[in-house]
Design a protein around this motif. Structure first.
Motif, PDB file in Angstrom:
ATOM      1  N   HIS A 102     -53.755  15.815 -93.104  1.00  0.00           N
ATOM      2  CA  HIS A 102     -54.928  16.685 -93.295  1.00  0.00           C
ATOM      3  C   HIS A 102     -54.469  18.090 -93.687  1.00  0.00           C
ATOM      4  N   GLY A 179     -56.168  23.394 -85.431  1.00  0.00           N
ATOM      5  CA  GLY A 179     -56.675  22.114 -85.922  1.00  0.00           C
ATOM      6  C   GLY A 179     -57.775  21.662 -84.989  1.00  0.00           C
ATOM      7  N   ALA A 199     -59.872  29.981 -89.292  1.00  0.00           N
ATOM      8  CA  ALA A 199     -58.886  30.597 -90.184  1.00  0.00           C
ATOM      9  C   ALA A 199     -58.927  32.130 -90.149  1.00  0.00           C
TER      10      ALA A 199
HETATM   11  C1  B12 Z   1     -60.892  15.182 -94.666  1.00  0.00           C
HETATM   12  C2  B12 Z   1     -60.463  14.193 -93.621  1.00  0.00           C
HETATM   13  C3  B12 Z   1     -59.481  13.256 -93.966  1.00  0.00           C
HETATM   14  C4  B12 Z   1     -58.787  13.237 -95.344  1.00  0.00           C
HETATM   15  C5  B12 Z   1     -57.786  14.411 -95.410  1.00  0.00           C
HETATM   16  C6  B12 Z   1     -57.660  14.973 -96.802  1.00  0.00           C
HETATM   17  C7  B12 Z   1     -57.037  16.334 -96.822  1.00  0.00           C
HETATM   18  N1  B12 Z   1     -56.551  16.690 -97.986  1.00  0.00           N
HETATM   19  O1  B12 Z   1     -57.002  17.056 -95.830  1.00  0.00           O
HETATM   20  C8  B12 Z   1     -58.113  11.825 -95.352  1.00  0.00           C
HETATM   21  C9  B12 Z   1     -59.023  10.845 -96.045  1.00  0.00           C
HETATM   22  C10 B12 Z   1     -56.728  11.758 -95.969  1.00  0.00           C
HETATM   23  C11 B12 Z   1     -58.111  11.488 -93.854  1.00  0.00           C
HETATM   24  C12 B12 Z   1     -57.302  10.502 -93.329  1.00  0.00           C
HETATM   25  C13 B12 Z   1     -57.334  10.106 -92.010  1.00  0.00           C
HETATM   26  N2  B12 Z   1     -58.176  10.566 -91.050  1.00  0.00           N
HETATM   27 CO1  B12 Z   1     -59.309  12.135 -91.288  1.00  0.00          CO
HETATM   28  N3  B12 Z   1     -60.680  13.391 -91.354  1.00  0.00           N
HETATM   29  C14 B12 Z   1     -61.058  14.207 -92.311  1.00  0.00           C
HETATM   30  C15 B12 Z   1     -62.292  15.017 -91.841  1.00  0.00           C
HETATM   31  C16 B12 Z   1     -63.516  14.342 -92.429  1.00  0.00           C
HETATM   32  C17 B12 Z   1     -62.349  16.482 -92.165  1.00  0.00           C
HETATM   33  C18 B12 Z   1     -61.144  17.330 -91.691  1.00  0.00           C
HETATM   34  C19 B12 Z   1     -61.256  18.707 -92.282  1.00  0.00           C
HETATM   35  O2  B12 Z   1     -60.673  18.973 -93.302  1.00  0.00           O
HETATM   36  N4  B12 Z   1     -62.092  19.580 -91.670  1.00  0.00           N
HETATM   37  C20 B12 Z   1     -62.379  20.905 -92.204  1.00  0.00           C
HETATM   38  C21 B12 Z   1     -61.283  21.906 -91.823  1.00  0.00           C
HETATM   39  C22 B12 Z   1     -61.612  23.274 -92.417  1.00  0.00           C
HETATM   40  O3  B12 Z   1     -61.262  22.017 -90.418  1.00  0.00           O
HETATM   41  P1  B12 Z   1     -59.910  22.080 -89.557  1.00  0.00           P
HETATM   42  O4  B12 Z   1     -58.871  21.270 -90.220  1.00  0.00           O
HETATM   43  O5  B12 Z   1     -60.243  21.802 -88.146  1.00  0.00           O
HETATM   44  O6  B12 Z   1     -59.417  23.566 -89.698  1.00  0.00           O
HETATM   45  C23 B12 Z   1     -60.026  24.710 -89.138  1.00  0.00           C
HETATM   46  C24 B12 Z   1     -59.561  25.038 -87.709  1.00  0.00           C
HETATM   47  O7  B12 Z   1     -59.220  23.894 -86.955  1.00  0.00           O
HETATM   48  C25 B12 Z   1     -58.436  26.018 -87.895  1.00  0.00           C
HETATM   49  N5  B12 Z   1     -57.067  25.541 -88.094  1.00  0.00           N
HETATM   50  C26 B12 Z   1     -56.618  24.457 -88.752  1.00  0.00           C
HETATM   51  N6  B12 Z   1     -55.280  24.435 -88.789  1.00  0.00           N
HETATM   52  C27 B12 Z   1     -54.848  25.518 -88.133  1.00  0.00           C
HETATM   53  C28 B12 Z   1     -53.556  25.978 -87.868  1.00  0.00           C
HETATM   54  C29 B12 Z   1     -53.381  27.146 -87.130  1.00  0.00           C
HETATM   55  C30 B12 Z   1     -52.022  27.637 -86.855  1.00  0.00           C
HETATM   56  C31 B12 Z   1     -54.513  27.838 -86.632  1.00  0.00           C
HETATM   57  C32 B12 Z   1     -54.317  29.038 -85.806  1.00  0.00           C
HETATM   58  C33 B12 Z   1     -55.805  27.388 -86.917  1.00  0.00           C
HETATM   59  C34 B12 Z   1     -55.974  26.230 -87.662  1.00  0.00           C
HETATM   60  O8  B12 Z   1     -58.823  26.743 -89.046  1.00  0.00           O
HETATM   61  C35 B12 Z   1     -59.492  25.886 -89.957  1.00  0.00           C
HETATM   62  C36 B12 Z   1     -60.526  26.663 -90.710  1.00  0.00           C
HETATM   63  O9  B12 Z   1     -61.455  27.328 -89.905  1.00  0.00           O
HETATM   64  C37 B12 Z   1     -62.179  14.831 -90.280  1.00  0.00           C
HETATM   65  C38 B12 Z   1     -63.506  14.914 -89.519  1.00  0.00           C
HETATM   66  C39 B12 Z   1     -63.696  16.218 -88.807  1.00  0.00           C
HETATM   67  N7  B12 Z   1     -64.912  16.449 -88.456  1.00  0.00           N
HETATM   68  O10 B12 Z   1     -62.792  16.989 -88.570  1.00  0.00           O
HETATM   69  C40 B12 Z   1     -61.498  13.462 -90.166  1.00  0.00           C
HETATM   70  C41 B12 Z   1     -60.656  13.135 -88.943  1.00  0.00           C
HETATM   71  C42 B12 Z   1     -59.770  14.306 -88.543  1.00  0.00           C
HETATM   72  N8  B12 Z   1     -59.821  12.034 -89.434  1.00  0.00           N
HETATM   73  C43 B12 Z   1     -59.668  11.084 -88.570  1.00  0.00           C
HETATM   74  C44 B12 Z   1     -58.919   9.896 -88.802  1.00  0.00           C
HETATM   75  C45 B12 Z   1     -58.981   8.843 -87.707  1.00  0.00           C
HETATM   76  C46 B12 Z   1     -58.164   9.713 -89.980  1.00  0.00           C
HETATM   77  C47 B12 Z   1     -57.284   8.495 -90.331  1.00  0.00           C
HETATM   78  C48 B12 Z   1     -56.417   7.964 -89.177  1.00  0.00           C
HETATM   79  C49 B12 Z   1     -58.223   7.427 -90.901  1.00  0.00           C
HETATM   80  C50 B12 Z   1     -57.599   6.107 -91.282  1.00  0.00           C
HETATM   81  N9  B12 Z   1     -58.056   5.095 -90.595  1.00  0.00           N
HETATM   82  O11 B12 Z   1     -56.744   6.054 -92.132  1.00  0.00           O
HETATM   83  C51 B12 Z   1     -56.427   9.044 -91.484  1.00  0.00           C
HETATM   84  C52 B12 Z   1     -55.091   9.657 -91.015  1.00  0.00           C
HETATM   85  C53 B12 Z   1     -54.195  10.045 -92.141  1.00  0.00           C
HETATM   86  C54 B12 Z   1     -53.048  10.901 -91.645  1.00  0.00           C
HETATM   87  N10 B12 Z   1     -51.924  10.291 -91.331  1.00  0.00           N
HETATM   88  O12 B12 Z   1     -53.198  12.095 -91.525  1.00  0.00           O
HETATM   89  C55 B12 Z   1     -60.363  11.396 -87.248  1.00  0.00           C
HETATM   90  C56 B12 Z   1     -59.393  11.825 -86.144  1.00  0.00           C
HETATM   91  C57 B12 Z   1     -59.773  11.227 -84.805  1.00  0.00           C
HETATM   92  C58 B12 Z   1     -58.789  11.581 -83.747  1.00  0.00           C
HETATM   93  N11 B12 Z   1     -59.294  11.621 -82.550  1.00  0.00           N
HETATM   94  O13 B12 Z   1     -57.634  11.805 -83.935  1.00  0.00           O
HETATM   95  C59 B12 Z   1     -61.405  12.478 -87.700  1.00  0.00           C
HETATM   96  C60 B12 Z   1     -61.779  13.491 -86.603  1.00  0.00           C
HETATM   97  C61 B12 Z   1     -62.663  11.695 -88.159  1.00  0.00           C
HETATM   98  C62 B12 Z   1     -63.341  10.923 -87.047  1.00  0.00           C
HETATM   99  N12 B12 Z   1     -64.228  11.509 -86.313  1.00  0.00           N
HETATM  100  O14 B12 Z   1     -63.053   9.770 -86.858  1.00  0.00           O
HETATM  101  N13 B12 Z   1     -58.982  12.263 -93.157  1.00  0.00           N
END
Ligand code: B12
Length: 210
Positions: A102, A179, A199
Protein backbone atom coordinates in the motif's frame (compact mmCIF):
# COMPACT_ATOMS: atom_id res chain seq x y z
CA UNK A 1 -18.42 23.15 -6.31
CA UNK A 2 -19.75 19.97 -4.73
CA UNK A 3 -20.43 18.64 -8.24
CA UNK A 4 -16.84 18.65 -9.39
CA UNK A 5 -15.70 17.05 -6.13
CA UNK A 6 -18.18 14.20 -6.52
CA UNK A 7 -17.17 13.87 -10.18
CA UNK A 8 -13.57 13.44 -9.00
CA UNK A 9 -14.67 10.81 -6.47
CA UNK A 10 -16.78 8.92 -9.04
CA UNK A 11 -14.09 8.89 -11.73
CA UNK A 12 -11.49 7.80 -9.19
CA UNK A 13 -13.69 4.87 -8.19
CA UNK A 14 -13.82 3.63 -11.80
CA UNK A 15 -10.10 4.21 -12.22
CA UNK A 16 -10.26 6.98 -14.83
CA UNK A 17 -6.89 8.48 -13.94
CA UNK A 18 -6.75 10.89 -16.91
CA UNK A 19 -10.20 12.30 -16.16
CA UNK A 20 -9.31 12.61 -12.46
CA UNK A 21 -6.17 14.57 -13.35
CA UNK A 22 -8.19 16.92 -15.59
CA UNK A 23 -10.91 17.40 -12.98
CA UNK A 24 -8.43 18.11 -10.19
CA UNK A 25 -6.81 20.73 -12.43
CA UNK A 26 -10.21 22.26 -13.14
CA UNK A 27 -11.16 22.27 -9.47
CA UNK A 28 -7.95 24.16 -8.68
CA UNK A 29 -8.72 26.68 -11.43
CA UNK A 30 -12.16 27.16 -9.90
CA UNK A 31 -10.43 28.14 -6.68
CA UNK A 32 -11.44 25.13 -4.58
CA UNK A 33 -8.88 24.77 -1.76
CA UNK A 34 -6.47 21.87 -2.46
CA UNK A 35 -7.10 20.28 0.94
CA UNK A 36 -10.82 20.14 0.11
CA UNK A 37 -10.11 18.56 -3.27
CA UNK A 38 -7.97 15.96 -1.51
CA UNK A 39 -10.45 15.23 1.30
CA UNK A 40 -13.81 15.54 -0.44
CA UNK A 41 -12.78 14.39 -3.91
CA UNK A 42 -9.85 11.97 -3.92
CA UNK A 43 -9.95 10.53 -0.38
CA UNK A 44 -13.77 10.40 -0.41
CA UNK A 45 -13.61 8.23 -3.55
CA UNK A 46 -10.89 6.04 -2.07
CA UNK A 47 -12.99 5.65 1.09
CA UNK A 48 -15.96 4.36 -0.92
CA UNK A 49 -13.70 1.91 -2.75
CA UNK A 50 -12.36 0.74 0.62
CA UNK A 51 -15.87 0.04 1.91
CA UNK A 52 -16.82 -1.83 -1.26
CA UNK A 53 -13.57 -3.81 -1.13
CA UNK A 54 -14.28 -4.87 2.44
CA UNK A 55 -17.81 -5.90 1.50
CA UNK A 56 -16.52 -7.94 -1.45
CA UNK A 57 -18.29 -5.72 -4.00
CA UNK A 58 -15.02 -4.80 -5.75
CA UNK A 59 -11.77 -6.73 -6.05
CA UNK A 60 -8.02 -6.08 -6.16
CA UNK A 61 -7.89 -5.01 -9.87
CA UNK A 62 -10.56 -2.35 -9.35
CA UNK A 63 -8.84 -1.11 -6.18
CA UNK A 64 -5.52 -0.96 -8.02
CA UNK A 65 -6.82 1.25 -10.84
CA UNK A 66 -8.58 3.47 -8.30
CA UNK A 67 -5.32 3.74 -6.34
CA UNK A 68 -3.47 4.72 -9.51
CA UNK A 69 -6.05 7.45 -10.20
CA UNK A 70 -5.70 8.59 -6.58
CA UNK A 71 -1.91 8.88 -6.84
CA UNK A 72 -2.09 10.71 -10.20
CA UNK A 73 -4.69 13.15 -8.87
CA UNK A 74 -2.64 13.78 -5.74
CA UNK A 75 0.42 14.55 -7.92
CA UNK A 76 -1.49 17.50 -9.43
CA UNK A 77 -2.24 18.81 -5.95
CA UNK A 78 1.33 18.39 -4.76
CA UNK A 79 2.65 21.91 -5.47
CA UNK A 80 -0.51 23.46 -4.04
CA UNK A 81 -0.53 21.47 -0.83
CA UNK A 82 2.76 22.92 0.30
CA UNK A 83 1.97 24.56 3.59
CA UNK A 84 2.87 28.16 4.20
CA UNK A 85 5.63 28.97 6.60
CA UNK A 86 9.35 28.65 6.75
CA UNK A 87 10.75 25.68 4.90
CA UNK A 88 12.54 23.23 7.15
CA UNK A 89 15.91 21.87 6.13
CA UNK A 90 16.49 18.21 6.70
CA UNK A 91 16.21 14.75 5.26
CA UNK A 92 13.85 11.85 5.82
CA UNK A 93 13.72 8.34 4.46
CA UNK A 94 10.24 6.97 3.77
CA UNK A 95 8.80 3.63 2.75
CA UNK A 96 6.08 1.06 3.23
CA UNK A 97 7.28 -1.87 5.33
CA UNK A 98 8.22 -5.34 4.16
CA UNK A 99 5.31 -7.43 2.87
CA UNK A 100 3.09 -4.39 2.35
CA UNK A 101 2.29 -2.87 -1.04
CA UNK A 102 0.00 0.00 0.00
CA UNK A 103 1.55 3.32 -1.01
CA UNK A 104 -1.17 5.98 -1.15
CA UNK A 105 -0.79 7.12 2.47
CA UNK A 106 3.00 6.95 2.22
CA UNK A 107 2.89 9.10 -0.92
CA UNK A 108 0.69 11.68 0.81
CA UNK A 109 3.04 11.87 3.78
CA UNK A 110 5.96 12.30 1.38
CA UNK A 111 4.12 15.04 -0.48
CA UNK A 112 3.26 16.97 2.67
CA UNK A 113 6.81 16.70 4.01
CA UNK A 114 8.29 17.87 0.71
CA UNK A 115 5.84 20.74 0.90
CA UNK A 116 7.48 21.71 4.20
CA UNK A 117 10.94 21.72 2.64
CA UNK A 118 12.09 18.32 3.88
CA UNK A 119 14.15 16.32 1.40
CA UNK A 120 12.65 12.85 1.03
CA UNK A 121 14.33 9.61 0.00
CA UNK A 122 11.47 7.36 -1.11
CA UNK A 123 12.27 3.66 -0.84
CA UNK A 124 8.89 2.62 -2.23
CA UNK A 125 6.95 -0.37 -0.93
CA UNK A 126 7.88 -3.76 0.57
CA UNK A 127 10.95 -2.28 2.26
CA UNK A 128 12.88 -4.51 4.70
CA UNK A 129 14.21 -2.96 7.92
CA UNK A 130 17.86 -3.17 6.81
CA UNK A 131 17.11 -1.01 3.77
CA UNK A 132 15.53 1.67 5.94
CA UNK A 133 18.62 1.61 8.10
CA UNK A 134 21.16 1.55 5.27
CA UNK A 135 19.41 4.38 3.45
CA UNK A 136 19.18 6.57 6.57
CA UNK A 137 22.92 6.13 7.12
CA UNK A 138 23.85 6.63 3.48
CA UNK A 139 21.77 9.79 3.19
CA UNK A 140 22.50 11.11 6.66
CA UNK A 141 18.75 11.36 7.27
CA UNK A 142 17.37 12.47 10.62
CA UNK A 143 13.99 10.73 10.29
CA UNK A 144 12.81 7.30 9.12
CA UNK A 145 9.09 7.20 8.21
CA UNK A 146 7.45 3.79 8.00
CA UNK A 147 3.96 3.10 6.72
CA UNK A 148 2.00 -0.12 7.33
CA UNK A 149 -1.57 -0.79 6.22
CA UNK A 150 -2.04 -4.42 7.18
CA UNK A 151 -2.40 -5.89 10.65
CA UNK A 152 -0.04 -8.60 9.40
CA UNK A 153 2.71 -6.07 8.53
CA UNK A 154 2.38 -3.78 11.56
CA UNK A 155 4.94 -5.95 13.35
CA UNK A 156 7.51 -4.83 10.78
CA UNK A 157 7.34 -1.36 12.33
CA UNK A 158 8.77 -2.84 15.52
CA UNK A 159 11.46 -4.61 13.49
CA UNK A 160 12.55 -1.23 12.11
CA UNK A 161 12.46 0.43 15.56
CA UNK A 162 14.50 -2.42 17.07
CA UNK A 163 17.01 -2.36 14.20
CA UNK A 164 17.54 1.38 14.65
CA UNK A 165 17.94 0.98 18.44
CA UNK A 166 20.54 -1.73 17.94
CA UNK A 167 22.50 0.33 15.41
CA UNK A 168 25.09 3.09 15.61
CA UNK A 169 22.49 5.67 14.51
CA UNK A 170 20.38 5.02 17.60
CA UNK A 171 19.48 8.36 19.17
CA UNK A 172 20.41 10.24 16.00
CA UNK A 173 17.42 9.16 13.92
CA UNK A 174 13.74 9.48 14.84
CA UNK A 175 11.39 6.73 13.72
CA UNK A 176 7.89 7.88 12.72
CA UNK A 177 5.17 5.29 12.16
CA UNK A 178 1.73 5.44 10.59
CA UNK A 179 -0.93 3.80 8.46
CA UNK A 180 -4.60 3.03 9.07
CA UNK A 181 -4.20 0.22 11.67
CA UNK A 182 -1.46 2.03 13.63
CA UNK A 183 -2.37 3.86 16.84
CA UNK A 184 -0.60 5.99 19.44
CA UNK A 185 -0.83 3.03 21.85
CA UNK A 186 0.91 0.78 19.30
CA UNK A 187 3.57 3.43 18.70
CA UNK A 188 4.25 3.61 22.47
CA UNK A 189 4.27 -0.17 22.76
CA UNK A 190 6.94 -0.64 20.09
CA UNK A 191 8.98 2.37 21.25
CA UNK A 192 8.74 4.42 18.05
CA UNK A 193 9.38 8.16 18.37
CA UNK A 194 6.20 9.44 16.78
CA UNK A 195 2.81 8.47 15.39
CA UNK A 196 0.37 10.77 13.66
CA UNK A 197 -2.99 9.86 12.13
CA UNK A 198 -2.64 11.89 8.93
CA UNK A 199 -0.15 13.31 6.46
CA UNK A 200 -0.45 16.97 7.44
CA UNK A 201 0.29 16.29 11.10
CA UNK A 202 3.11 13.93 10.07
CA UNK A 203 4.76 16.81 8.21
CA UNK A 204 4.22 19.10 11.17
CA UNK A 205 5.83 16.58 13.54
CA UNK A 206 8.75 16.04 11.14
CA UNK A 207 9.43 19.78 11.03
CA UNK A 208 9.45 19.70 14.83
CA UNK A 209 12.10 16.97 14.84
CA UNK A 210 14.29 18.80 12.34
C1 B12 B 1 -5.95 0.75 -1.92
C2 B12 B 1 -5.94 -0.54 -1.15
C3 B12 B 1 -5.24 -1.63 -1.69
C4 B12 B 1 -4.43 -1.53 -3.00
C5 B12 B 1 -3.13 -0.73 -2.73
C6 B12 B 1 -2.70 0.08 -3.92
C7 B12 B 1 -1.72 1.15 -3.57
N1 B12 B 1 -1.03 1.60 -4.59
O1 B12 B 1 -1.59 1.57 -2.42
C8 B12 B 1 -4.19 -3.03 -3.35
C9 B12 B 1 -5.26 -3.50 -4.31
C10 B12 B 1 -2.82 -3.37 -3.92
C11 B12 B 1 -4.45 -3.70 -1.99
C12 B12 B 1 -4.02 -4.98 -1.71
C13 B12 B 1 -4.31 -5.65 -0.54
N2 B12 B 1 -5.08 -5.19 0.47
CO1 B12 B 1 -5.69 -3.34 0.61
N3 B12 B 1 -6.63 -1.75 0.82
C14 B12 B 1 -6.65 -0.66 0.10
C15 B12 B 1 -7.65 0.35 0.72
C16 B12 B 1 -8.94 0.24 -0.07
C17 B12 B 1 -7.25 1.80 0.78
C18 B12 B 1 -5.91 2.10 1.50
C19 B12 B 1 -5.56 3.55 1.28
O2 B12 B 1 -4.82 3.86 0.38
N4 B12 B 1 -6.18 4.46 2.07
C20 B12 B 1 -6.01 5.90 1.88
C21 B12 B 1 -4.73 6.40 2.55
C22 B12 B 1 -4.59 7.90 2.32
O3 B12 B 1 -4.83 6.17 3.93
P1 B12 B 1 -3.62 5.61 4.83
O4 B12 B 1 -2.79 4.70 4.01
O5 B12 B 1 -4.17 5.12 6.11
O6 B12 B 1 -2.71 6.87 5.09
C23 B12 B 1 -3.03 7.97 5.91
C24 B12 B 1 -2.65 7.80 7.39
O7 B12 B 1 -2.73 6.46 7.83
C25 B12 B 1 -1.28 8.41 7.50
N5 B12 B 1 -0.09 7.60 7.23
C26 B12 B 1 0.10 6.62 6.33
N6 B12 B 1 1.37 6.20 6.34
C27 B12 B 1 2.02 6.91 7.27
C28 B12 B 1 3.35 6.88 7.69
C29 B12 B 1 3.77 7.73 8.71
C30 B12 B 1 5.17 7.71 9.15
C31 B12 B 1 2.83 8.60 9.33
C32 B12 B 1 3.27 9.45 10.44
C33 B12 B 1 1.51 8.64 8.89
C34 B12 B 1 1.10 7.80 7.87
O8 B12 B 1 -1.31 9.46 6.56
C35 B12 B 1 -2.10 9.09 5.44
C36 B12 B 1 -2.77 10.30 4.88
O9 B12 B 1 -3.56 11.01 5.79
C37 B12 B 1 -7.77 -0.22 2.18
C38 B12 B 1 -9.09 0.08 2.89
C39 B12 B 1 -8.98 1.17 3.91
N7 B12 B 1 -10.11 1.67 4.26
O10 B12 B 1 -7.92 1.55 4.37
C40 B12 B 1 -7.52 -1.72 1.96
C41 B12 B 1 -6.95 -2.57 3.08
C42 B12 B 1 -5.81 -1.85 3.80
N8 B12 B 1 -6.41 -3.72 2.35
C43 B12 B 1 -6.63 -4.85 2.95
C44 B12 B 1 -6.23 -6.12 2.44
C45 B12 B 1 -6.71 -7.33 3.23
C46 B12 B 1 -5.43 -6.24 1.29
C47 B12 B 1 -4.90 -7.55 0.66
C48 B12 B 1 -4.36 -8.57 1.67
C49 B12 B 1 -6.04 -8.11 -0.20
C50 B12 B 1 -5.78 -9.43 -0.88
N9 B12 B 1 -6.58 -10.39 -0.50
O11 B12 B 1 -4.88 -9.54 -1.69
C51 B12 B 1 -3.80 -7.03 -0.28
C52 B12 B 1 -2.41 -6.98 0.38
C53 B12 B 1 -1.32 -6.62 -0.58
C54 B12 B 1 -0.04 -6.30 0.16
N10 B12 B 1 0.82 -7.28 0.35
O12 B12 B 1 0.14 -5.18 0.58
C55 B12 B 1 -7.35 -4.66 4.28
C56 B12 B 1 -6.43 -4.82 5.49
C57 B12 B 1 -7.11 -5.57 6.62
C58 B12 B 1 -6.19 -5.79 7.76
N11 B12 B 1 -6.79 -5.89 8.91
O13 B12 B 1 -5.00 -5.89 7.68
C59 B12 B 1 -7.98 -3.24 4.09
C60 B12 B 1 -8.17 -2.45 5.40
C61 B12 B 1 -9.35 -3.47 3.40
C62 B12 B 1 -10.34 -4.24 4.25
N12 B12 B 1 -11.10 -3.60 5.08
O14 B12 B 1 -10.42 -5.44 4.14
N13 B12 B 1 -5.13 -2.88 -1.15
Amino acid sequence: MADILSEISENLQIGKAKVVVELVGRALEEGIPPQRILDEGLLAGMGIIGTKFKAGDVFVPEVLVAARAMNKGAEVLKPKLAAEGIAAKGKAVIGTVKGDLHDIGKNLVKMMMEGRGIEIVDLGVDVPSDRFLASAKENDASIICCSALLTTTMGELKTVVDAVKASDISGKVKVMVGGAPVTQAFCDQIGADCYTPDAASAAEAAVGFI
